[in-house]
Design a protein around this motif. Structure first.
Motif, PDB file in Angstrom:
ATOM      1  N   LEU A  49       0.847  -1.185   0.000  1.00 32.98           N
ATOM      2  CA  LEU A  49       0.000   0.000   0.000  1.00 32.98           C
ATOM      3  C   LEU A  49       0.881   1.233   0.000  1.00 32.98           C
ATOM      4  CD1 LEU A  49      -2.687  -0.986   2.654  1.00 32.98           C
ATOM      5  CD2 LEU A  49      -2.852  -1.118   0.176  1.00 32.98           C
ATOM      6  N   GLU A  50       0.421   2.270  -0.662  1.00 31.86           N
ATOM      7  CA  GLU A  50       1.140   3.537  -0.695  1.00 31.86           C
ATOM      8  C   GLU A  50       0.221   4.639  -0.205  1.00 31.86           C
ATOM      9  OE1 GLU A  50       4.178   2.743  -4.393  1.00 31.86           O
ATOM     10  OE2 GLU A  50       2.281   3.754  -4.815  1.00 31.86           O
ATOM     11  N   ILE A  51       0.817   5.634   0.442  1.00 37.10           N
ATOM     12  CA  ILE A  51       0.073   6.772   0.962  1.00 37.10           C
ATOM     13  C   ILE A  51       0.614   8.042   0.314  1.00 37.10           C
ATOM     14  CG2 ILE A  51       1.596   6.998   2.972  1.00 37.10           C
ATOM     15  CD1 ILE A  51      -0.945   7.860   4.559  1.00 37.10           C
ATOM     16  N   ALA A  52      -0.287   8.950  -0.020  1.00 36.61           N
ATOM     17  CA  ALA A  52       0.103  10.205  -0.664  1.00 36.61           C
ATOM     18  C   ALA A  52       0.781  11.120   0.346  1.00 36.61           C
ATOM     19  CB  ALA A  52      -1.110  10.895  -1.263  1.00 36.61           C
ATOM     20  N   GLU A  54       3.355  14.947   0.395  1.00 37.16           N
ATOM     21  CA  GLU A  54       3.510  16.196  -0.352  1.00 37.16           C
ATOM     22  C   GLU A  54       4.319  16.014  -1.629  1.00 37.16           C
ATOM     23  OE1 GLU A  54       5.276  18.798   2.476  1.00 37.16           O
ATOM     24  OE2 GLU A  54       3.466  18.927   3.694  1.00 37.16           O
ATOM     25  N   ASP A  55       5.295  15.120  -1.605  1.00 37.89           N
ATOM     26  CA  ASP A  55       6.189  14.937  -2.747  1.00 37.89           C
ATOM     27  C   ASP A  55       5.925  13.646  -3.515  1.00 37.89           C
ATOM     28  OD1 ASP A  55       7.002  13.411  -0.615  1.00 37.89           O
ATOM     29  OD2 ASP A  55       9.139  13.664  -0.990  1.00 37.89           O
ATOM     30  N   GLY A  56       4.732  13.091  -3.418  1.00 38.41           N
ATOM     31  CA  GLY A  56       4.379  11.865  -4.126  1.00 38.41           C
ATOM     32  C   GLY A  56       3.898  10.795  -3.176  1.00 38.41           C
ATOM     33  N   PHE A  57       3.935   9.562  -3.620  1.00 39.40           N
ATOM     34  CA  PHE A  57       3.478   8.440  -2.806  1.00 39.40           C
ATOM     35  C   PHE A  57       4.681   7.726  -2.197  1.00 39.40           C
ATOM     36  CE2 PHE A  57      -0.301   9.166  -5.210  1.00 39.40           C
ATOM     37  CZ  PHE A  57      -1.338   8.706  -4.421  1.00 39.40           C
ATOM     38  N   ARG A  58       4.483   7.173  -0.998  1.00 39.69           N
ATOM     39  CA  ARG A  58       5.516   6.361  -0.369  1.00 39.69           C
ATOM     40  C   ARG A  58       4.845   5.142   0.248  1.00 39.69           C
ATOM     41  NH1 ARG A  58       5.556   6.302   5.178  1.00 39.69           N
ATOM     42  NH2 ARG A  58       4.623   8.054   6.233  1.00 39.69           N
ATOM     43  N   ARG A  59       5.653   4.144   0.601  1.00 39.01           N
ATOM     44  CA  ARG A  59       5.129   2.927   1.225  1.00 39.01           C
ATOM     45  C   ARG A  59       4.316   3.307   2.453  1.00 39.01           C
ATOM     46  NH1 ARG A  59       7.973  -1.406   4.665  1.00 39.01           N
ATOM     47  NH2 ARG A  59       6.503  -3.108   4.464  1.00 39.01           N
ATOM     48  N   GLY A  60       3.124   2.720   2.577  1.00 39.03           N
ATOM     49  CA  GLY A  60       2.254   3.173   3.649  1.00 39.03           C
ATOM     50  C   GLY A  60       1.640   2.096   4.509  1.00 39.03           C
ATOM     51  N   GLY A  61       1.756   0.840   4.167  1.00 34.53           N
ATOM     52  CA  GLY A  61       1.139  -0.175   4.997  1.00 34.53           C
ATOM     53  C   GLY A  61       1.230  -1.554   4.395  1.00 34.53           C
ATOM     54  N   GLN A  62       0.681  -2.505   5.141  1.00 29.31           N
ATOM     55  CA  GLN A  62       0.741  -3.909   4.743  1.00 29.31           C
ATOM     56  C   GLN A  62      -0.664  -4.493   4.766  1.00 29.31           C
ATOM     57  OE1 GLN A  62       3.260  -6.278   7.243  1.00 29.31           O
ATOM     58  NE2 GLN A  62       2.676  -8.179   6.262  1.00 29.31           N
ATOM     59  N   ILE A  63      -1.022  -5.164   3.686  1.00 28.83           N
ATOM     60  CA  ILE A  63      -2.323  -5.819   3.595  1.00 28.83           C
ATOM     61  C   ILE A  63      -2.302  -7.086   4.440  1.00 28.83           C
ATOM     62  CG2 ILE A  63      -3.929  -7.007   2.048  1.00 28.83           C
ATOM     63  CD1 ILE A  63      -2.933  -5.128  -0.180  1.00 28.83           C
ATOM     64  N   ILE A  64      -3.346  -7.279   5.243  1.00 31.92           N
ATOM     65  CA  ILE A  64      -3.461  -8.475   6.074  1.00 31.92           C
ATOM     66  C   ILE A  64      -4.378  -9.500   5.410  1.00 31.92           C
ATOM     67  CG2 ILE A  64      -4.175  -9.374   8.321  1.00 31.92           C
ATOM     68  CD1 ILE A  64      -1.653  -7.595   8.376  1.00 31.92           C
ATOM     69  N   ASP A  86      -8.759  10.798   6.243  1.00 38.24           N
ATOM     70  CA  ASP A  86      -8.948  11.236   4.864  1.00 38.24           C
ATOM     71  C   ASP A  86      -7.695  11.028   4.006  1.00 38.24           C
ATOM     72  OD1 ASP A  86      -7.382  13.152   6.071  1.00 38.24           O
ATOM     73  OD2 ASP A  86      -8.492  14.858   5.256  1.00 38.24           O
ATOM     74  N   ALA A  87      -6.778  10.177   4.474  1.00 35.12           N
ATOM     75  CA  ALA A  87      -5.542   9.918   3.742  1.00 35.12           C
ATOM     76  C   ALA A  87      -5.842   9.329   2.367  1.00 35.12           C
ATOM     77  CB  ALA A  87      -4.650   8.960   4.529  1.00 35.12           C
ATOM     78  N   GLN A  88      -5.051   9.721   1.382  1.00 36.42           N
ATOM     79  CA  GLN A  88      -5.177   9.188   0.037  1.00 36.42           C
ATOM     80  C   GLN A  88      -4.269   7.973  -0.072  1.00 36.42           C
ATOM     81  OE1 GLN A  88      -4.160  11.986  -3.016  1.00 36.42           O
ATOM     82  NE2 GLN A  88      -4.608  10.569  -4.663  1.00 36.42           N
ATOM     83  N   LEU A  89      -4.871   6.798  -0.236  1.00 38.41           N
ATOM     84  CA  LEU A  89      -4.133   5.535  -0.291  1.00 38.41           C
ATOM     85  C   LEU A  89      -4.375   4.847  -1.625  1.00 38.41           C
ATOM     86  CD1 LEU A  89      -5.302   4.549   3.218  1.00 38.41           C
ATOM     87  CD2 LEU A  89      -2.902   4.743   2.645  1.00 38.41           C
ATOM     88  N   ARG A  90      -3.403   4.038  -2.026  1.00 32.86           N
ATOM     89  CA  ARG A  90      -3.554   3.253  -3.248  1.00 32.86           C
ATOM     90  C   ARG A  90      -2.747   1.969  -3.129  1.00 32.86           C
ATOM     91  NH1 ARG A  90       0.120   6.669  -7.606  1.00 32.86           N
ATOM     92  NH2 ARG A  90       2.132   5.881  -6.894  1.00 32.86           N
TER      93      ARG A  90
END
Length: 111
Positions: A49-52, A54-64, A86-90
């Motif tokens: 998972l990636e989280i938005a 200010e400077d783009g997306f970075r690693r943001g979490g792990q799917i369980i 309200d975080a933007q995740l992808r």
């Protein structure tokens, strides 16, 4: 902890020292979240998972675990416990995907 399933006052139980250390030293920085959205990829445990930011997306979490029907997904994931609702995740490797944090049935705020 959010469901009062851990006692910080009860004495002598398996793992007590580790649990108390995590609470009083602030070691627990992650929580389980419910996410829903869409992706063109077929999910797997390797999908990140990636989280938005200010400077783009970075690693943001792990799917369980997840349920996927076509491009619609509902999943649980471990994210930083200060992740805004309200975080933007992808899904990593799918720039067109979008995930939204769903309300939890409990609060992560300290009592």
């Amino acid at each position: 902890q959010a469901l009062n399933g851990i006692s910080f006052n009860k004495g002598c139980y398996m793992g007590q020292e580790t649990i108390a250390r995590m609470k009083y030293r602030g070691g627990n920085k992650r929580a389980l979240y419910i996410l829903s959205g869409h992706t063109e990829l077929t999910l797997s445990l390797d999908a990140g998972l990636e989280i938005a930011m200010e400077d783009g997306f970075r690693r943001g979490g792990q799917i369980i675990e997840w349920v996927q029907r076509g491009n619609q997904v509902l999943l649980t994931a471990v994210l930083a416990n200060d992740t805004p609702n309200d975080a933007q995740l992808r899904v990593a490797d799918d720039a067109s995907s979008s995930l939204t944090i769903q309300p939890l049935p409990y609060s992560l705020a300290e009592a």
